[in-house]
Structure formats: C-alpha cells, structure tokens
Design an enzyme around this catalytic site. Structure first.
Site, PDB file in Angstrom:
ATOM      1  N   GLU A   1      -3.888  -6.603 -12.186  1.00  0.00           N
ATOM      2  CA  GLU A   1      -3.415  -7.451 -11.085  1.00  0.00           C
ATOM      3  C   GLU A   1      -4.385  -8.572 -10.734  1.00  0.00           C
ATOM      4  O   GLU A   1      -3.952  -9.624 -10.270  1.00  0.00           O
ATOM      5  CB  GLU A   1      -3.075  -6.631  -9.838  1.00  0.00           C
ATOM      6  CG  GLU A   1      -4.245  -6.015  -9.138  1.00  0.00           C
ATOM      7  CD  GLU A   1      -3.843  -5.230  -7.895  1.00  0.00           C
ATOM      8  OE1 GLU A   1      -2.937  -5.651  -7.186  1.00  0.00           O
ATOM      9  OE2 GLU A   1      -4.472  -4.179  -7.661  1.00  0.00           O
TER      10      GLU A   1
ATOM     11  N   LYS B   1      -0.048  -9.334  -0.049  1.00  0.00           N
ATOM     12  CA  LYS B   1      -0.682  -8.118   0.435  1.00  0.00           C
ATOM     13  C   LYS B   1       0.324  -7.115   0.963  1.00  0.00           C
ATOM     14  O   LYS B   1       0.172  -5.919   0.820  1.00  0.00           O
ATOM     15  CB  LYS B   1      -1.686  -8.485   1.531  1.00  0.00           C
ATOM     16  CG  LYS B   1      -2.483  -7.319   2.089  1.00  0.00           C
ATOM     17  CD  LYS B   1      -3.488  -6.830   1.084  1.00  0.00           C
ATOM     18  CE  LYS B   1      -4.238  -5.592   1.538  1.00  0.00           C
ATOM     19  NZ  LYS B   1      -4.817  -4.884   0.407  1.00  0.00           N
TER      20      LYS B   1
ATOM     21  N   ARG C   1      -1.111 -12.631   2.948  1.00  0.00           N
ATOM     22  CA  ARG C   1       0.268 -12.134   2.974  1.00  0.00           C
ATOM     23  C   ARG C   1       1.202 -12.980   2.128  1.00  0.00           C
ATOM     24  O   ARG C   1       2.298 -12.562   1.776  1.00  0.00           O
ATOM     25  CB  ARG C   1       0.796 -12.131   4.412  1.00  0.00           C
ATOM     26  CG  ARG C   1       0.206 -11.031   5.231  1.00  0.00           C
ATOM     27  CD  ARG C   1       0.969 -10.896   6.511  1.00  0.00           C
ATOM     28  NE  ARG C   1       2.326 -10.458   6.287  1.00  0.00           N
ATOM     29  CZ  ARG C   1       2.875  -9.408   6.851  1.00  0.00           C
ATOM     30  NH1 ARG C   1       2.188  -8.666   7.646  1.00  0.00           N
ATOM     31  NH2 ARG C   1       4.129  -9.100   6.617  1.00  0.00           N
TER      32      ARG C   1
ATOM     33  N   ASN D   1      10.055 -14.139   8.412  1.00  0.00           N
ATOM     34  CA  ASN D   1       9.608 -13.249   7.344  1.00  0.00           C
ATOM     35  C   ASN D   1      10.768 -12.304   7.051  1.00  0.00           C
ATOM     36  O   ASN D   1      11.241 -11.625   7.961  1.00  0.00           O
ATOM     37  CB  ASN D   1       8.371 -12.476   7.834  1.00  0.00           C
ATOM     38  CG  ASN D   1       7.874 -11.495   6.802  1.00  0.00           C
ATOM     39  OD1 ASN D   1       8.190 -11.620   5.619  1.00  0.00           O
ATOM     40  ND2 ASN D   1       7.109 -10.514   7.247  1.00  0.00           N
ATOM     41  N   GLY D   2      11.225 -12.265   5.805  1.00  0.00           N
ATOM     42  CA  GLY D   2      12.359 -11.394   5.475  1.00  0.00           C
ATOM     43  C   GLY D   2      13.389 -12.159   4.668  1.00  0.00           C
ATOM     44  O   GLY D   2      13.147 -13.293   4.243  1.00  0.00           O
TER      45      GLY D   2
ATOM     46  N   HIS E   1       0.616  11.470 -28.932  1.00  0.00           N
ATOM     47  CA  HIS E   1       2.074  11.417 -29.074  1.00  0.00           C
ATOM     48  C   HIS E   1       2.589   9.984 -29.219  1.00  0.00           C
ATOM     49  O   HIS E   1       3.770   9.735 -29.027  1.00  0.00           O
ATOM     50  CB  HIS E   1       2.740  12.117 -27.882  1.00  0.00           C
ATOM     51  CG  HIS E   1       2.334  13.551 -27.769  1.00  0.00           C
ATOM     52  ND1 HIS E   1       2.702  14.501 -28.694  1.00  0.00           N
ATOM     53  CD2 HIS E   1       1.531  14.184 -26.871  1.00  0.00           C
ATOM     54  CE1 HIS E   1       2.170  15.672 -28.359  1.00  0.00           C
ATOM     55  NE2 HIS E   1       1.452  15.503 -27.259  1.00  0.00           N
TER      56      HIS E   1
ATOM     57  N   CYS F   1       5.425 -12.748   4.451  1.00  0.00           N
ATOM     58  CA  CYS F   1       4.834 -13.990   4.926  1.00  0.00           C
ATOM     59  C   CYS F   1       4.006 -13.705   6.162  1.00  0.00           C
ATOM     60  O   CYS F   1       4.150 -12.665   6.801  1.00  0.00           O
ATOM     61  CB  CYS F   1       5.934 -14.977   5.267  1.00  0.00           C
ATOM     62  SG  CYS F   1       7.142 -15.127   3.948  1.00  0.00           S
TER      63      CYS F   1
ATOM     64  N   LYS G   1      -5.769  -2.126 -11.197  1.00  0.00           N
ATOM     65  CA  LYS G   1      -6.743  -3.069 -10.628  1.00  0.00           C
ATOM     66  C   LYS G   1      -7.029  -4.185 -11.617  1.00  0.00           C
ATOM     67  O   LYS G   1      -7.053  -5.348 -11.257  1.00  0.00           O
ATOM     68  CB  LYS G   1      -8.064  -2.376 -10.276  1.00  0.00           C
ATOM     69  CG  LYS G   1      -8.060  -1.488  -9.072  1.00  0.00           C
ATOM     70  CD  LYS G   1      -8.060  -2.212  -7.730  1.00  0.00           C
ATOM     71  CE  LYS G   1      -6.680  -2.404  -7.205  1.00  0.00           C
ATOM     72  NZ  LYS G   1      -6.023  -1.386  -6.508  1.00  0.00           N
TER      73      LYS G   1
ATOM     74  N   TRP H   1       5.503 -16.576   1.132  1.00  0.00           N
ATOM     75  CA  TRP H   1       5.617 -15.966  -0.194  1.00  0.00           C
ATOM     76  C   TRP H   1       7.090 -16.115  -0.549  1.00  0.00           C
ATOM     77  O   TRP H   1       7.945 -15.458   0.030  1.00  0.00           O
ATOM     78  CB  TRP H   1       5.198 -14.506  -0.132  1.00  0.00           C
ATOM     79  CG  TRP H   1       5.104 -13.842  -1.471  1.00  0.00           C
ATOM     80  CD1 TRP H   1       4.046 -13.878  -2.322  1.00  0.00           C
ATOM     81  CD2 TRP H   1       6.087 -13.007  -2.091  1.00  0.00           C
ATOM     82  NE1 TRP H   1       4.318 -13.126  -3.436  1.00  0.00           N
ATOM     83  CE2 TRP H   1       5.565 -12.577  -3.327  1.00  0.00           C
ATOM     84  CE3 TRP H   1       7.373 -12.584  -1.734  1.00  0.00           C
ATOM     85  CZ2 TRP H   1       6.273 -11.757  -4.192  1.00  0.00           C
ATOM     86  CZ3 TRP H   1       8.069 -11.770  -2.597  1.00  0.00           C
ATOM     87  CH2 TRP H   1       7.519 -11.365  -3.816  1.00  0.00           C
TER      88      TRP H   1
ATOM     89  N   GLU I   1      -4.906   3.827 -11.758  1.00  0.00           N
ATOM     90  CA  GLU I   1      -5.420   2.916 -10.733  1.00  0.00           C
ATOM     91  C   GLU I   1      -6.392   1.895 -11.340  1.00  0.00           C
ATOM     92  O   GLU I   1      -6.350   0.713 -11.008  1.00  0.00           O
ATOM     93  CB  GLU I   1      -6.086   3.742  -9.613  1.00  0.00           C
ATOM     94  CG  GLU I   1      -6.726   2.949  -8.505  1.00  0.00           C
ATOM     95  CD  GLU I   1      -5.780   2.007  -7.769  1.00  0.00           C
ATOM     96  OE1 GLU I   1      -4.562   2.059  -7.966  1.00  0.00           O
ATOM     97  OE2 GLU I   1      -6.297   1.173  -7.009  1.00  0.00           O
TER      98      GLU I   1
END
Ligand code: F6R
Length: 613
Positions: A493, A608, A27, A100-101, A509, A2, A490, A74, A486
């Site tokens: 997400e 983030k 965030r 935050n936490g 395979h 957050c 990208k 968040w 990567e």
C-alpha cells in the site's frame, strides 16, 4: 472518506478551516475547497490536487468571512477536478454544501431536477443536495426545514454541512447512516463542525457527536439538535482528552514513522487501568460483560477490514487458545452477504481504527439484525462502531494520521489478548496460575515493542537492498501467519511493490513456483510453536535460489545461518510474538517507500477512513 470542517463565530473562518483541513487531509486528498459568507454573499475557492493547491489559490485570491465550510475530497462520483471539488453552490449562489458519502438515488433526483430546469455544474452526486435545498427554499421553507426535507429524500449514508447566505447566522449539518462522523465542537461565542475530532481539537475539547438521522442547527451561541423526524435531542457533551501536539509530526519525517515509534507509549496506554498485575486480573468495564453472558457465549465472529482484520486473525488464535470459544474472522465486506449463523449466544466483535468503516459497520448491523451481541475494539472515540456496540474496548492508540495503520494494529493485539484472558477467567477455563502468568506477561509488552524498534538500523540496511524490487513474498505460520499478511499489505500500500503474504505451509501447493533469485522472501520465524516448521520453509526457499530475509529471535543461530539477512527481535511469550515481529515489517515497508521517494502518509488511491462500501 472525505474531511469536513465548519466554523461560525467572530473570527475569520478561512484560516481555522484550512488548519482543520490540514489535519484531515489523510481522509481524502484529491481536491479541496472552502466557502465563506462575506457581506451577505457566498465566496468559494476550490481546486483539484492536495490542500496546498487550495492554500496557494487562496493566497492569490484571498477570501474571508464567517460562517465557513471546507472539504478535502476522495472522489467517488466524477473525476478529481476543480469543478467536482466541494463546496458545491446551488443555482442561485445562495446555498452551499460539503458532503461525505454517496447519494445513492442521485441519478433519479438529477433527472427530476433537470426536468425542472436545474442546470448541473459538476459530475458529482453531491450537487443534487444543494439543488434540492434551493428547491424547498423556493417554496417558502427556511434553511433547516429545506435541509430536513432534502435529508429525508436522499438515499445512502452521509455527513453533510450546509450554509445559506439568506440565513448567514447558522450552519446546518446532519449525519445519516455510516458515511463517517459529524462532530460539533463547542466554543465560547463560536462553534465548530467537523468530520473528525483532530480538525477542531486546537479550539475546543467539548464535543457533541451526531447520531445517525440527526441534524443540527449551529449558531455562534447555540446548538440545536433534532432527529430528521423533528424530535428534539438532548445532546451529551463529551470532553476529549487527546493532545493536539499528538497530531503533529514532531521530529519524524512522516506520520507513519512517528506512529510506528509511538507504539511503546500506545501499548503502555493500552494496558493502563486494565491490568491489575497484583491480583493477576483484567478489567474491561466498557464491555459490560456479565458472567452470565461469558458462560453462554458459544461463538465469536470477528469482523473487520484490512489491517484490522489481520489483528482479528491473531485475536482468533488467542481467544480459541486461551478462552476455548470457537471464533471465526470474516471480512466486513463479506460478513453481511454470508448469511451468518448467529443467535443470542453469539458475539459479533468488530475491530476498527476509525470506527467508521462502512463495511465493518454494515457487518455490525447484520449481527444486530441476527440477534447477536455487538462489541467493538475501536480507536476513534465516539465513532459509530463505538456507539452502536453493546460494549467496546477503546484502543488508546491516539490519533493515527498516516494512511497505513500501524499503532492501531498492535493496540488491538493486546486488547484481544486481555479479552481472551477475561473471558477465560469468567468461564472458569483457566486456573489461577495460568491466568496470573498470562497477565504477568503483559508487563513485558512496552519493553518488547521498544526492543523491536531497535531493529530500525538493520531494517534500513535491508530496505536499501530491497528498494528496487518488484515482488516480495511474506511467509509465516500459526500466530505469525497474519503477520505475513500484514507485512505484505504494508509494503504494497505505501511502496506500490507487489507483495503477497502466504501461510508458509501452503507454499509447496503452488506458490513455491514463484521463487527464484529475483524473489525476496521474508520469513517470519520467531521462537514460537511453529518455529521448526518455518525452518523447513526457509530451507525450501533457499533451495530455489530465493533471497531470505528472516525475522528471528535474538540468539537463534540456526535461522541466522540459513537466512541471507536477519532482523533480530527479542525473545517473548509466543502469544505476544506478533507485536515484535510486525514492528520490523512496518519499518521495512516505511523505509522502502521513503527510499523510493513516495508519499508515505498519503499513498495513491487510498484514504484513511473508508466510508464507502
Ligand atoms: C492498511 C489500512 C487499512 C485499514 C482498513 C480498516 O494499513 O489502514 O487496511 O486497516 O481500511 O480501517 P479501520 O480500522 O478504520 O476500520
């Protein structure tokens, strides 16, 4: 995860906090809130949804005052809703908290408090903090002592700021563990608190970072810091050089697009002061690397998460190839539980944009416990990953706001290349000619990035063709295999398209069964040592009807003739090729998401800085 902002001073805190929160929205963005003290009373406004909802609420129901605290959330405990949004008031209405936490023992604390008759007004773990503070205040303790007792009682990792209308001349904040930073900004007759520097950068560049288990009492004119055990701390004041304008979108539609384009500058800054092109030498003084340690170093563990882990996979190849030191990459979330075999000759090297990723920090702690040396490659100045390391490389990418990491991916590629050369030099495993060539190649980096950005018009055409796809495969080999991972990350997400990165040689395979004419296959096939192998893989995908989009080196007619669509990147030394191959893939994900009308900078369910495990 957050964002937190606090202000105390002669000005109205409301606008300062809202502006600060805007810079932190990346965030967490499922709810937001603000509290100020006005005429000896606490006023709170909070709502579910993005910050703009809070701004509208405050426009219709204005508040003003100082001190004040604000928060973007968040959600971890309790759905995103107005009642679960921070700040949380206690029962008396005289104490308010942003946090935050995760309070790991909150159920136990909630039971105890409920047994005392406390009524909870939210489903959050955070609310226990404010009730505990009130409980201690009711025994006659002042705000800071009540806060200290509370901070030592809650388990887990936290960043916390508290206000009390009984003592309206102060804010109390604390950092416990790795839930994200707490930074105090020093003004003239006013002071600030934030979870991240960009929130307060327009007001001050003088900052103090709290270490874990430190708390601060912040008034208009003073900052007093001590440990949770009550030992006074003499704080170190840092001067931050980031430009606030760098945190704005400028001419671009989204931060992500701006940050992709900033890579020429961020890579130039990454080299600045570290490369002596005349002598062909690398300088990384903040690593505190001695020839003695370079000699006895026998194993490197790179630990990181997500995009940073993909940078680490490229780094492994560079370190093993150039410095000949065995190196393995472990995800931060796995390292701690893998019972790693480390000793005093091992190095745990973490990579992190935020420097606050809980899994990465936990991996570092594990390394520390097992006697390894700790280094970090980190972007956020003063972050925990930078401070707990024995040595660090600062990424020089500048603030990265878009949730999808871009410039903080390419910067560590160059950092790890430089590290590999430095280690190789100190260990005497490369001669002067090789070293000078490797160093001279770095001169090409900014121009290579700039030419890779020229793929954008071609990328837009490809994005137009792919914008409605449901699945996509990304294939690469060798040093470009992590680029396949990567590119796929990208895309998934930010555009919510199912994408998989695969080592191209593994297709036969099993996964080749997925290919038909509905499946676009992005083949990363620059002129590197794996080029011939990638040609076979392109042929295999074509033979199954797949649409091949190739990333190829300019002038490579063979790849151009096999692929349905080709994005041309400049020719370059193979060890630098991931820089040029990833840029069109960053742009491709960006343009597909933008064409789909999605919220590119703040994709759903993400934040983030991932400060929970
Ligand atoms: C993807 C992305 C994430 C981060 C990961 C680690 O675009 O941004 O995968 O790379 O959460 O974050 P940091 O680098 O802050 O440790």
């Amino acid at each position: 995860m957050c964002g937190i902002v606090g202000y105390i001073g002669p000005r109205d805190a409301t606008a300062i906090i809202l502006n600060g929160l805007k810079r932190l929205e990346y965030r967490g963005y499922d709810s937001a809130g603000l509290a100020v003290i006005h005429d000896g009373k606490i006023d709170v406004r909070r709502d579910a949804g993005k910050l703009s909802r809070l701004v509208e609420l405050i426009e219709s129901e204005p508040i003003s005052g100082s001190p004040g605290i604000g928060h973007t959330r968040w959600a971890t405990h309790g759905e995103p809703s107005a009642r679960n949004a921070h700040p949380h008031l206690g029962s008396t209405g005289e104490v308010v908290v942003v946090h935050n936490g995760i309070v790991e023992n909150y159920l136990e604390l909630k039971d105890e408090l409920s047994a005392e008759g406390v009524v909870f007004n939210s489903d959050t773990d955070t609310e226990t903090i404010v009730h505990l503070v009130e409980h201690y205040q009711s025994t006659g303790l002042d705000l800071s002592d009540s806060a200290r007792k509370t901070f030592t009682q809650i388990q887990g990792a936290h960043g916390i700021v508290l206000l009390s209308s009984k003592e309206p001349d102060k804010m109390v904040c604390a950092r416990i563990g790795n839930a994200g930073g707490v930074v105090i900004g020093l003004g003239d007759g006013e002071n600030f608190i934030a979870s991240d520097i960009p929130a307060i950068l327009e007001h001050t560049r003088k900052v103090i970072f709290l270490d874990s288990r430190q708390m601060a009492v912040v008034t208009r004119d003073n900052v007093h810091i001590e440990t949770l055990e009550g030992r006074p701390v003499d704080p170190q004041v840092h001067i931050v050089s980031w430009d606030p304008v760098a945190a704005e979108k400028g001419e671009y539609r989204h931060f992500m697009q701006k940050e992709i384009h900033e890579q020429v500058r961020s890579l130039t800054d990454t080299l600045a002061g570290r490369v002596d092109f005349e002598k062909g030498q690398i300088r990384l003084p903040e690593l505190n690397l001695t020839p003695e340690f370079a000699q006895r170093l026998d194993r490197i563990f790179i630990t990181a998460c997500g995009t940073a882990a993909h940078a680490g996979m490229v780094g492994k190849i560079l370190i093993e190839k150039i410095a000949r030191i065995p190196c393995e990459v472990q995800l931060g979330s796995e390292f701690r539980y893998s019972d790693p075999i480390t000793n005093k000759n091992s190095l745990v090297l973490s990579i992190s944009q935020s420097g606050e990723t809980a899994d990465t920090l936990a991996a570092m702690e594990e390394g520390r416990k097992k006697g390894a040396t700790l280094w970090s490659v980190v972007n956020a100045i003063g972050s925990q990953a930078m401070r707990i390391a024995d040595g660090f490389i600062s990424m020089q990418a500048g603030p990265e706001v878009g949730v999808a990491s871009t410039k903080a991916f390419t910067a560590p590629l160059v950092d790890l290349y430089m590290l590999a050369v430095l280690l190789a030099d100190m260990r005497g495993v490369i001669d002067n000619t090789v070293r000078k060539t490797l160093v001279a190649d770095l001169r090409l980096v900014p121009d290579l990035a700039s030419r890779a950005l020229n793929t954008e018009p071609g990328v837009e055409i490809v994005a137009g063709r792919l914008k409605d796809i449901r699945d996509c495969l990304y294939l690469g080999r060798g040093i470009n295999m992590p680029i396949a991972f990567e590119g796929a990350l990208k895309l998934k997400e930010i555009s919510y398209v199912h994408a998989e990165g695969y080592p191209a040689g593994e297709m036969k395979h099993g996964p080749i069964a997925l290919i038909d004419k509905m499946m676009p296959v992005v083949c990363i096939a620059p002129k590197d040592p794996w080029h011939d192998k990638m040609i076979s893989q392109i042929q295999q995908a074509k033979a199954r009807g797949g649409t091949v989009i190739a990333i190829a080196t300019e002038g490579d007619e063979l790849v151009g003739s096999l692929a349905d669509l080709t994005l041309w990147v400049p020719e370059c030394p193979w060890m630098l090729s991931p820089i040029v191959t990833v840029i069109p893939l960053q742009l491709l994900a960006y343009h597909i998401a933008a064409m789909r009308g999605l919220d590119v900078d703040q994709p759903r369910n993400l934040a983030k800085s991932v400060t929970v495990e």
